[in-house]
Design a protein around this motif. Structure first.
Motif, PDB file in Angstrom:
ATOM      1  N   VAL A 289      78.774  34.705  31.018  1.00  0.00           N
ATOM      2  CA  VAL A 289      80.090  34.096  30.835  1.00  0.00           C
ATOM      3  C   VAL A 289      80.386  33.213  32.044  1.00  0.00           C
ATOM      4  N   HIS A 290      80.890  31.999  31.757  1.00  0.00           N
ATOM      5  CA  HIS A 290      81.303  31.076  32.811  1.00  0.00           C
ATOM      6  C   HIS A 290      82.787  30.771  32.633  1.00  0.00           C
ATOM      7  N   THR A 291      83.504  30.744  33.764  1.00  0.00           N
ATOM      8  CA  THR A 291      84.932  30.403  33.755  1.00  0.00           C
ATOM      9  C   THR A 291      85.123  29.055  34.438  1.00  0.00           C
ATOM     10  N   VAL A 292      85.797  28.143  33.710  1.00  0.00           N
ATOM     11  CA  VAL A 292      85.971  26.781  34.187  1.00  0.00           C
ATOM     12  C   VAL A 292      87.458  26.470  34.231  1.00  0.00           C
ATOM     13  N   VAL A 293      87.930  25.901  35.336  1.00  0.00           N
ATOM     14  CA  VAL A 293      89.314  25.468  35.480  1.00  0.00           C
ATOM     15  C   VAL A 293      89.354  23.956  35.254  1.00  0.00           C
TER      16      VAL A 293
END
Length: 805
Positions: free
Chosen positions: A341-345
């Protein structure tokens, strides 16, 4: 309102009448001499000066008069009028006799129609005073003007509508929006009928108007396009400066509130979730997000960017200019096994920011995008990805070239099997171990045949061959010294017979198919079998070339014209290899400058010493000569085909005369005349009366057989000549009918005179020539091949035979 206007008009009428009574004046016109110059004028007869003049008041008429009686305008009067009715007054010009009537006796003028100043402001007329008895002019004709007096009967009108203006939202109070203007048809120079003032009937809560200029301005500072973007404002214009009784008109002005960038972008959600397989290639779009902006036009243009460091490395955000959406794409390969899982702002910003409203709040917004990586069964991966191997060209079959390694990136870590794509190695020069990935030679290698090999190696899962990956492998074949050096060409040289010792006759170079890493270095020497050679010497120049020089004084090509010089060439190895080549040296004759003139035996090949440019030039010259020869032959053939039609051609130039009488009987003894007679069939000539085709020289004769049909000669001179003459005539006829024969051939003949001749001379040509010079123009119709022969034999028999021919 009409009644009010009518009462006002009568008031104005009474006022003007009073003005006329109080403010009358005289208009004088001085006339020198006889006045109007009419015949019988007393002044003219007396020769004196008479001063006369018109007298009348300023004329006005009020517009829109609605009375039943004609309206009095004014009176024209001459100071010579004594009131006895002897003068008749008349008028002419605009409206005379229709709109305006005049009393001929009193000069009173009345208006009979209702006038409108807005249509016509004045009328120009001319007044005349005439003697009633003689109808002669008593006064010079004078021009006067009747002005139409204005009343306030026209309301202001807005002629440039509809009006549409605009103003930016949040503009300060008093911001100019636009200007409106009304026009009044009344007289602006008289009274206040055309003085207009402006006011707001509707919309005064938000807008005002300048009463004099008509400029509309904002009345509030909180105009918000997002709340209301359009206003309808009614503007009124009133004349008489707005006083009571003035007329008015109105118009509606549409005011559009334009947008300013006063609203920041806002994401409708604080978090978005997307998923993508780990095998997605770089550049694959993951999803789209969009921030909302209540502004319009370019104020809604936005840019997006990734704010967190992890997202910047793995993902890229671009803006779709058409939809203003943020497009999130993969920037680096994903790996489920490394991170699931990758979290991008993601941040949204206005592209165009109005600095006046920066203090109203932030013009950016952020949201979180979660990207889930989905696991897939991936093919093996080559590690490390080296694609270059090297092997010696003399390596034995089965020698290991190198090893490739591939691993299954999935968690299951399936075993891997290897193979070579045979479309890249159809000759099976290399093999690979299916389990270890070791690449070995499958055939004998030769660098001179193929110095590089490009093959493709396959790596696949042992239990699923559909999961396969490919790697390109370049194999370089390293050189070993396995080819001896050789002379570059089969050298041939030439030496002059008068050559001097030490003269250079040839420079030798070699070729070697090998390519040693340190470069080539060759050694030259004469072969052992040439050690006793005393004619030539070989010098190693130490630059991979050698020079052959003469070693003696002079050569004799009668003794020996060819020398064979064996030369030994050795390379630098390892191991050192050698070969022997032969230089052929020819001895040639030369001129004083040393240029070769000729060589014995086989011709010396000059082209070996010519440059390619010289050879090309030589070939071009030869080709030009061939074309010129063909062109000359063609023109000559064309000339021949037209020469027969030239009637004035004189063939005497083609006759070759032999005045030598010969040896008489000795000629017949020297040559066997019977052999000539045997070529012809005498019986055929004598019996030539049978049928035959045209051109055969007579009926029943075959042209093809006449070459062998001359009869045996008898001893009678008369018979000999007649046979020859007949033969020649038939040949002339054949030539005349043969169109393929060139027209200007000439040939030489020797006439046979028979066994004896009664004349002193044996040359019939000489006899004929001495007797007369005959014109050959009558022979032009004969065949061109036999004209000369006919002439010769015609002269042979003198006058008797010439008449017959």
């Amino acid at each position: 309102m009409a009644k009010g206007l009518q009462g006002f008009s009568w008031t104005m009428l009474l006022l003007f009448c009073a003005i006329q009574e109080l403010g009358s004046w005289a208009v004088h016109t001085a006339v020198e001499g006889p006045g109007l110059g009419q015949p019988g004028d007393p002044a003219l007869l007396a020769g004196g000066r008479v001063k006369r003049g018109w007298v009348w008041n300023q004329f006005f008429v009020v517009e829109e008069y609605t009375g039943t009686e004609p309206l009095y305008v004014g009176k024209i009067h001459s100071d010579s009028d004594e009131g006895d009715g002897s003068i008749k007054y008349t008028i002419s010009g605009e409206g005379a006799g229709t709109i305006f009537l005049i009393d001929e006796i009193t000069g009173d003028i009345h208006a009979t129609e209702r006038l409108d100043r807005e249509q016509k402001t004045f009328y120009t007329l001319r007044a005349q005073a005439r003697d009633r008895q003689t109808d002669q002019l008593l006064e010079p004709e004078s021009e006067f003007i009747i002005k139409v007096q204005d009343i306030n009967d026209s309301e202001p009108r807005f002629l440039e509508g509809p009006y549409i203006g605009s103003v930016a939202e949040l503009s300060p109070i008093g911001t100019s929006v636009m200007q409106v203007m009304a026009s009044d048809a009344d007289d602006p120079t008289y009274g206040s009928s055309a003085r207009v003032v402006y006011s707001v009937l509707e919309g005064e809560q938000h807008f005002t108007v300048d009463s004099k200029t008509g400029v509309i301005r904002t009345a509030v500072a909180d105009l918000d396009r997002e709340t209301q973007d359009r206003y309808e404002v009614v503007i009124r214009a009133t004349d008489m400066a707005g006083q009571l009784g003035g007329l008015s008109g109105s118009t509606t002005v549409t005011i559009v509130v334009t947008d300013v960038n006063d609203n920041p972008p806002r994401f409708p959600q604080k978090m978005y979730q997307f998923s993508i397989v780990e095998t997605a290639p770089v550049g694959t779009a993951i999803g789209r997000v969009k921030a909302e902006d209540f502004d319009v036009g370019e104020n809604t243009d936005m840019t997006y960017q990734v704010k967190d460091e992890e997202g910047v490395e793995m993902f890229k955000v671009t803006t779709d200019s058409n939809t203003q959406e943020a497009v999130i794409t993969v920037q680096k390969p994903l790996d489920y096994e490394s991170k699931k899982v990758h979290t991008v702002v993601v941040e949204a910003l206005n592209k165009f920011v109005d600095p006046r409203f920066v203090d109203l709040g932030t013009f950016r917004d952020q949201t979180i995008v979660r990207v889930s990586v989905l696991d897939v069964d991936e093919p093996p991966e080559f590690r490390p990805p080296s694609n270059l191997m090297e092997v010696q060209e003399d390596a034995r079959v089965g020698s290991v070239v190198g090893v490739v390694t591939a691993l299954d990136p999935d968690t299951a870590n399936h075993p891997v099997r290897y193979a070579i794509d045979r479309s890249t190695d159809s000759e099976r020069i290399f093999d690979i171990d299916a389990k270890t990935g070791a690449i070995v030679t499958g055939k004998v290698l030769d660098r001179e045949t193929a110095g590089w090999h490009n093959i493709t190696v396959l790596a696949m899962e042992a239990d699923n061959h559909s999961q396969v990956s490919r790697a390109s492998l370049r194999i370089r074949i390293l050189d070993v010294n396995d080819n001896p050096p050789e002379l570059a060409t089969p050298y041939e040289a030439a030496v002059c017979e008068d050559a001097k010792p030490g003269q250079l006759i040839q420079t030798i170079s070699v070729v070697d198919r090998d390519e040693p890493q340190s470069g080539h270095h060759f050694y030259f020497t004469l072969a052992p079998e040439a050690t006793n050679n005393h004619h030539f010497s070989l010098l190693d120049i130490q630059d991979n070339t050698a020079a052959v020089h003469t070693q003696r004084v002079g050569f004799n090509r009668q003794e020996q014209d060819v020398y064979l010089l064996p030369i030994l060439v050795v390379d630098s190895g390892p191991p050192a290899l050698s070969s022997t080549g032969t230089l052929t040296i020819r001895v040639c004759g030369c001129d004083s400058n040393g240029a070769i003139q000729s060589c014995n035996s086989t011709a010396y090949v000059v082209s070996a010493t010519l440059s390619p440019g010289a050879l090309i030039a030589l070939l071009v010259c030869v080709l030009i000569l061939v074309v010129l020869v063909l062109l000359i032959l063609t023109l000559k053939r064309h000339h021949k085909s037209h020469l027969t039609s030239e009637d004035d051609e004189d063939m005497r130039d083609n006759v070759i005369k032999y005045n030598d009488e010969g040896g008489g009987e000795q000629d017949t003894e020297a040559y066997d005349m019977s052999a000539l007679r045997s070529l012809y069939d005498f019986s055929e000539i004598k019996g030539g009366d049978g049928g035959g085709g045209p051109g055969d020289g007579g009926p029943g004769r075959n042209p093809a057989s006449e070459l062998h049909a001359l009869p045996q000669w008898v001893q009678s001179p008369d018979l000999d000549f007649s046979v020859f003459r007949d033969y020649i005539c038939r040949k002339v006829e054949q030539a005349d009918e043969d169109l393929s024969v060139p027209p200007y051939d000439s040939f030489q003949t020797y006439a046979f005179e028979g066994s004896d001749s009664p004349v002193p001379s044996l040359s019939s040509i000489n006899t004929w020539s001495s007797s007369s010079e005959q014109d050959f123009s009558y022979l032009r119709g004969w065949g061109p091949r036999f004209r000369q022969l006919a002439a010769l034999y015609a002269g042979r028999r003198g006058e008797e035979d010439s008449e017959e021919s």
